[in-house]
Design a protein around this motif. Structure first.
Motif, PDB file in Angstrom:
ATOM      1  N   ILE A   1       0.866  -1.178   0.000  1.00  0.00           N
ATOM      2  CA  ILE A   1       0.000   0.000   0.000  1.00  0.00           C
ATOM      3  C   ILE A   1       0.901   1.226   0.000  1.00  0.00           C
ATOM      4  CG2 ILE A   1      -1.798   1.276   1.196  1.00  0.00           C
ATOM      5  CD1 ILE A   1      -2.559  -1.419   2.527  1.00  0.00           C
ATOM      6  N   ASN A   2       0.802   2.039  -1.052  1.00  0.00           N
ATOM      7  CA  ASN A   2       1.594   3.249  -1.198  1.00  0.00           C
ATOM      8  C   ASN A   2       0.744   4.422  -0.757  1.00  0.00           C
ATOM      9  OD1 ASN A   2       2.212   5.705  -3.100  1.00  0.00           O
ATOM     10  ND2 ASN A   2       4.114   4.553  -2.842  1.00  0.00           N
ATOM     11  N   LEU A   3       1.234   5.208   0.210  1.00  0.00           N
ATOM     12  CA  LEU A   3       0.533   6.390   0.710  1.00  0.00           C
ATOM     13  C   LEU A   3       1.307   7.619   0.285  1.00  0.00           C
ATOM     14  CD1 LEU A   3      -1.583   7.821   2.542  1.00  0.00           C
ATOM     15  CD2 LEU A   3      -0.007   7.402   4.443  1.00  0.00           C
ATOM     16  N   GLY A   4       0.669   8.510  -0.464  1.00  0.00           N
ATOM     17  CA  GLY A   4       1.293   9.758  -0.892  1.00  0.00           C
ATOM     18  C   GLY A   4       0.683  10.924  -0.139  1.00  0.00           C
ATOM     19  N   LEU A   5       1.536  11.838   0.334  1.00  0.00           N
ATOM     20  CA  LEU A   5       1.088  13.008   1.095  1.00  0.00           C
ATOM     21  C   LEU A   5       1.580  14.275   0.414  1.00  0.00           C
ATOM     22  CD1 LEU A   5       2.093  11.671   4.611  1.00  0.00           C
ATOM     23  CD2 LEU A   5      -0.210  11.723   3.663  1.00  0.00           C
ATOM     24  N   ASN A   6       0.721  15.302   0.382  1.00  0.00           N
ATOM     25  CA  ASN A   6       1.144  16.594  -0.165  1.00  0.00           C
ATOM     26  C   ASN A   6       1.329  17.593   0.983  1.00  0.00           C
ATOM     27  OD1 ASN A   6      -1.399  17.606   0.514  1.00  0.00           O
ATOM     28  ND2 ASN A   6      -2.227  17.333  -1.536  1.00  0.00           N
ATOM     29  N   ALA A   7       1.659  18.831   0.664  1.00  0.00           N
ATOM     30  CA  ALA A   7       1.963  19.839   1.682  1.00  0.00           C
ATOM     31  C   ALA A   7       0.776  20.089   2.618  1.00  0.00           C
ATOM     32  CB  ALA A   7       2.398  21.142   1.014  1.00  0.00           C
ATOM     33  N   SER A   8      -0.448  20.136   2.088  1.00  0.00           N
ATOM     34  CA  SER A   8      -1.600  20.378   2.973  1.00  0.00           C
ATOM     35  C   SER A   8      -1.856  19.177   3.881  1.00  0.00           C
ATOM     36  CB  SER A   8      -2.855  20.730   2.162  1.00  0.00           C
ATOM     37  OG  SER A   8      -3.286  19.640   1.394  1.00  0.00           O
TER      38      SER A   8
END
Length: 77
Positions: A21-28
């Motif tokens: 499971i790949n979790l991507g996070l952005n600045a917000s």
């Protein structure tokens, strides 16, 4: 009712070793995580199954207060 807090985007990859499971996070998302740090400086993220088979990430809105581990019974033998 407490408003749900979702973060990131997920992808499920199937490999010869099983699912990843790949979790991507952005600045917000990072700001949401920082705003939800507990008194020890941690934030929890629940990865939950979608009805369509994928996953999503949610910051739990209730504080978990688990009982302390008690291993006294393990020491009997």
């Amino acid at each position: 009712m407490t408003e749900k807090k979702f973060v990131g985007s997920t992808r499920v990859k199937t490999t010869k070793y099983g699912q990843i499971i790949n979790l991507g996070l952005n600045a917000s998302d990072l700001e949401k995580l920082k705003a939800n740090l507990n008194d020890r400086g941690w934030v929890n993220i629940d990865l939950k199954s979608k009805k369509d088979g994928g996953f999503y990430a949610e910051i739990p809105t209730t504080e978990f207060k688990g009982a302390a581990a008690n291993n006294q019974d393990d020491d009997l033998f």
